[in-house]
Design an enzyme around this catalytic site. Structure first.
Site, PDB file in Angstrom:
ATOM      1  N   LYS A  57     113.203  88.143  -3.946  1.00  0.00           N
ATOM      2  CA  LYS A  57     113.540  86.746  -4.228  1.00  0.00           C
ATOM      3  C   LYS A  57     112.344  85.822  -3.978  1.00  0.00           C
ATOM      4  O   LYS A  57     112.035  84.945  -4.785  1.00  0.00           O
ATOM      5  CB  LYS A  57     114.748  86.312  -3.375  1.00  0.00           C
ATOM      6  N   GLN A 101     121.052  85.652   3.774  1.00  0.00           N
ATOM      7  CA  GLN A 101     121.194  87.000   3.222  1.00  0.00           C
ATOM      8  C   GLN A 101     122.275  87.775   3.984  1.00  0.00           C
ATOM      9  O   GLN A 101     122.239  87.876   5.199  1.00  0.00           O
ATOM     10  CB  GLN A 101     119.851  87.744   3.282  1.00  0.00           C
ATOM     11  N   ASP A 124     123.877  80.469  -3.645  1.00  0.00           N
ATOM     12  CA  ASP A 124     124.540  81.775  -3.758  1.00  0.00           C
ATOM     13  C   ASP A 124     125.941  81.635  -4.360  1.00  0.00           C
ATOM     14  O   ASP A 124     126.542  82.609  -4.789  1.00  0.00           O
ATOM     15  CB  ASP A 124     124.654  82.451  -2.377  1.00  0.00           C
TER      16      ASP A 124
END
Length: 298
Positions: A57, A101, A124
């Site tokens: 990412k 994460q 997200d």
């Protein structure tokens, strides 16, 4: 006779094209003296998969021209400390979007962390406000894997209207949002959607009647040829690290579809790796760009 001319849904190629498109847009923003989109990521501990994803990412951010910040914590970080950091990012005007994460260590409530994130920065798409807005068709951040799959279907101009779409798996990250999106009044969408999971009794019959199957179970090679009708479109979300003696790393990524036997029956199928994976990361980037432009929430 059956022909073996299936076409690959090439996530690697599509994501490269999208990366190029976004890099051009960021260059224009820069040239106009606008704000460069800024993505922050919190990584807790040293889970191999998470390390790989976050590194990828950050690298993609650089390639597109975004600003990125990686914030690392050891496994023993307290929930309080993490919540404090989330609050800090919520209130940092330079950070347009940020992610925590997953998975997190057992002593931290993932739900609590997700709900603490400002939904306007939740790139997200896991916050209940984004999930709720998605389910009634309002502008929102759609979580990256489902968004990536939609984009893949769109770029290959796959017909979805009136088709029977079977979603295998009911996770909050893929299965549920995928089902919602495929039944929405838009393209890709307008499908008749069936959601199957580990408790479904007639799973095989359901799959055999499907025009489109999206497999997100996390069970290697679960979908076999005898579960798929001729001409079906197969999207494989599975990525399980299986030990392998032939790769340098000592493992290979294995999908939820037994590719070699299923592919010949398909019209389109995603490979693993190189299918849904790259689309997921690029969709997170698309969300970051939207966040930077305040395109969804003013």
């Amino acid at each position: 006779m059956e022909d073996n001319h299936y076409q690959l849904l090439d996530g690697k190629a599509v994501s490269a094209q999208m990366k190029k498109e976004m890099a051009e847009e960021v260059a224009q923003i820069k040239a106009a003296g606008g704000k460069i989109p800024h993505l922050a990521a919190i990584l807790v501990g040293h889970d191999g998969g998470s390390e790989t994803y976050v590194a990828s990412k950050v690298k993609t951010c650089e390639e597109i021209g975004f600003k990125s910040t990686l914030i690392r914590y050891e496994d023993d970080v307290t929930e309080e400390e993490l919540l404090r950091r989330v609050d800090e990012l919520n209130n940092d005007p330079d950070v347009d979007g940020f992610i925590v994460q997953l998975p997190l260590p057992k002593h931290i409530s993932e739900q609590k962390i997700i709900e603490a994130i400002d939904y306007r920065k939740d790139v997200d798409g896991f916050h209940p406000i984004n999930v709720g807005r998605m389910s009634i068709g309002l502008p929102c951040f759609v979580s990256a894997t489902p968004a990536g799959i939609l984009e893949l279907l769109k770029r290959y101009e796959i017909e979805t209207s009136g088709k029977h779409c079977v979603v295998l798996g009911r996770s909050n990250i893929v299965g549920k949002p995928m089902a919602m999106l495929m039944m929405q009044k838009s393209y890709p969408g307008n499908c008749t959607v069936t959601v199957c999971h580990s408790r479904s009794n007639n799973l095989k019959e359901m799959c055999l009647s499907a025009d489109i199957i999206i497999v997100a179970l996390g069970v290697p090679e679960f979908l076999k040829a005898d579960m798929v009708k001729e001409g079906a479109v197969i999207v494989d979300v599975g990525t399980t690290r299986m030990p392998s003696s032939v790769t340098k790393s000592g493992y290979k990524l294995t999908g939820d579809v037994k590719f070699d036997e299923v592919a010949p029956k398909c019209s389109y199928i995603t490979p693993v790796p190189g299918g849904v994976g790259p689309m997921t990361i690029i969709s997170l980037m698309r969300n970051t760009l939207l966040a930077g432009k305040k395109a969804i929430y003013k």
